[in-house]
Design an enzyme around this catalytic site. Structure first.
Site, PDB file in Angstrom:
ATOM      1  N   SER A 187      -7.527 -20.211  -9.024  1.00  0.00           N
ATOM      2  CA  SER A 187      -8.726 -19.804  -8.294  1.00  0.00           C
ATOM      3  C   SER A 187     -10.015 -20.416  -8.810  1.00  0.00           C
ATOM      4  O   SER A 187     -10.998 -20.475  -8.087  1.00  0.00           O
ATOM      5  CB  SER A 187      -8.849 -18.283  -8.321  1.00  0.00           C
ATOM      6  N   HIS A 215      -4.388 -18.188  -3.194  1.00  0.00           N
ATOM      7  CA  HIS A 215      -5.272 -19.256  -2.697  1.00  0.00           C
ATOM      8  C   HIS A 215      -4.503 -20.359  -1.973  1.00  0.00           C
ATOM      9  O   HIS A 215      -5.101 -21.341  -1.547  1.00  0.00           O
ATOM     10  CB  HIS A 215      -6.091 -19.854  -3.848  1.00  0.00           C
ATOM     11  N   LYS A 246      -8.118 -13.805   1.910  1.00  0.00           N
ATOM     12  CA  LYS A 246      -8.609 -15.188   1.901  1.00  0.00           C
ATOM     13  C   LYS A 246      -8.273 -15.838   3.254  1.00  0.00           C
ATOM     14  O   LYS A 246      -8.990 -15.610   4.222  1.00  0.00           O
ATOM     15  CB  LYS A 246      -8.055 -15.911   0.677  1.00  0.00           C
TER      16      LYS A 246
HETATM   17  N1  PMP Z   1      -4.689 -13.208  -7.154  1.00  0.00           N
HETATM   18  C1  PMP Z   1      -5.568 -14.217  -7.234  1.00  0.00           C
HETATM   19  C2  PMP Z   1      -5.093 -15.520  -7.796  1.00  0.00           C
HETATM   20  C3  PMP Z   1      -6.882 -14.070  -6.798  1.00  0.00           C
HETATM   21  O1  PMP Z   1      -7.752 -15.071  -6.891  1.00  0.00           O
HETATM   22  C4  PMP Z   1      -7.278 -12.818  -6.248  1.00  0.00           C
HETATM   23  C5  PMP Z   1      -8.673 -12.568  -5.705  1.00  0.00           C
HETATM   24  N2  PMP Z   1      -9.660 -13.381  -6.075  1.00  0.00           N
HETATM   25  C6  PMP Z   1      -6.349 -11.788  -6.208  1.00  0.00           C
HETATM   26  C7  PMP Z   1      -5.065 -12.014  -6.652  1.00  0.00           C
HETATM   27  C8  PMP Z   1      -6.730 -10.412  -5.695  1.00  0.00           C
HETATM   28  O2  PMP Z   1      -6.847 -10.388  -4.327  1.00  0.00           O
HETATM   29  P1  PMP Z   1      -7.629  -9.230  -3.548  1.00  0.00           P
HETATM   30  O3  PMP Z   1      -8.991  -9.729  -3.263  1.00  0.00           O
HETATM   31  O4  PMP Z   1      -6.826  -9.032  -2.328  1.00  0.00           O
HETATM   32  O5  PMP Z   1      -7.625  -8.019  -4.413  1.00  0.00           O
END
Ligand code: PMP
Length: 400
Positions: A187, A215, A246
């Protein structure tokens, strides 16, 4: 005198220092009005949103909006409880069936967020006899899942299969009780896991593998299923987690598995049992977005065209970027936290909103400006981003 808040003093001082230095609070940006998937009003001005993770731009898709509106008027604003206590709505079950079919897996579970999906799976699947071997750059939700559980946690160097192998070797027989955890696209820097090598290793040592495709869902693979699809290793990945927040433009999370046994794990996961299930409108727009993602690859192609143009343009200006072209583009700056915050604000005043990411949340401990592209960005918007970064480069050189 002891006080519960004393421990937050240094955090408050850091925050106050940043606000005093740059004149803005970068962690309390108010989006006054959302104009579209790529534009909003901030500080009274229209800005281009270049840090939303809205990869396919579906937040304003008319079919998704209509599905959400229909669900809210037919089924209400919320479920007011967890699925185990209050019951599952038919749409929760339908979405699980659709995810299972999309990923060709026998088991799928929907959670209230992606954070909760990782928390639930990591804390429940592994117990005190087991080991979690995770890539050092994994997301906070993965780390937090390990804290809620009782498995031994070992980190391996980011994207370094040789380091992973060394640790699997040391585990000996315990490798069979080990869950290796990586992400499809990371991310912060937008780089991908070397998944073929990792799959090869987990097969050789008999470990299990979980890939968080948060992602990469909708972004990689012919059908948009993520990195495992793109590298043709889906049959060997044991668990895939992901988010609806996303590419799918809503809120929620999921886990799919080639192991039907996952279904039993559902009834032991505290973050599944003890929180309210997703609202009908979120489930409805997610189902529609999944259908759109499945139906057409046009949005994915547009996303990659946009990502390639911005990445190549920034690289040509001499910015230090993540290692490969990706819809997540990290600009690493040779600047302090205060300088990076001021530069972030400079971009905002030129009408471009990107994410300011500061240590310790950044790999390598350097501050960075993180852009994420969307299929909904127009050519004119990409050009405006490049123009703003080019002005910014001049300022940066003047600082040096
Ligand atoms: N896993 C990864 C790699 C993320 O980047 C994120 C959110 N940035 C999440 C899980 C969590 O997702 P959510 O926004 O649905 O809580």
């Amino acid at each position: 005198m002891a006080n519960l808040f004393n421990k937050f003093r240094s955090l408050e001082e850091t925050r106050a220092g940043l606000v005093a230095g740059s004149g803005v609070d970068p962690f309390h940006v108010v989006v006054e009005r959302v104009v579209s998937a790529t534009e909003a009003i901030i500080n009274g001005r229209k800005v281009i949103m270049a840090g939303t993770n809205n990869y396919l731009g579906l937040t304003f898709d008319p079919e998704c909006v209509a599905a959400a509106c229909r669900a809210v008027s037919e089924e209400g604003t919320g479920t007011t409880g967890s699925r185990m206590a209050n019951g599952s709505y038919a749409a929760h079950v339908a979405l699980e069936n659709e995810l299972a079919a999309f990923f060709n897996c026998p088991a799928a579970i929907v959670f209230s967020t992606g954070y909760i999906a990782n928390l639930a799976i990591l804390s429940t699947l592994t117990g005190s006899e087991d080991v979690i071997l995770l890539d050092a750059d994994c997301h906070a939700s993965i780390y937090d899942g390990t804290r809620l559980g009782s498995a031994q946690v070992i980190r391996f160097q980011h994207n370094n299969p040789a380091d992973l192998e060394k640790r699997l070797q040391r585990l000996g027989d315990r490798a069979g009780n080990t869950l290796v955890v990586v992400e499809g696209i990371y991310s912060m820097l937008g780089d991908r896991a070397p998944l073929r090598e990792i799959v090869d290793m987990k097969n050789r040592y008999g470990a299990f593998l979980l890939v968080d495709e948060a992602h990469s869902l909708g972004v990689l693979g012919q059908q948009g299923r993520g990195l495992a699809e793109a590298l043709e290793v889906e049959a060997e990945v044991d668990f895939i987690t992901g988010t609806f927040s996303k590419s799918l433009g809503s809120i929620g999370g999921f886990c799919v598995s080639r192991w039907p046994e996952l279904e039993t794990v559902r009834y032991a996961m505290r973050p599944y049992i003890f929180t309210a299930s997703s609202s009908p409108s979120l489930i409805a727009s997610t189902r529609k977005a999944l259908e759109i993602l499945h139906r057409s690859s046009a949005l994915r192609k547009k996303l990659w065209d946009n990502a390639t143009q911005l990445y190549q343009g920034l690289a040509a200006m001499g910015f230090e970027l993540g290692p490969e072209i990706s819809p997540v583009i990290a600009v690493r700056l040779p600047a302090t936290v205060a300088e990076t915050t001021a530069l972030w604000n400079e971009l905002l005043s030129q009408g471009i909103y990107v994410n300011l990411v500061l240590p310790p949340a950044t790999p390598g401990g350097k501050p960075l400006l993180r852009c994420s592209l969307s299929a909904a960005h127009s050519q004119a918007q990409i050009n405006a981003m490049l123009d703003a970064f080019s002005h910014f480069k001049e300022k940066l050189q003047a600082h040096a």
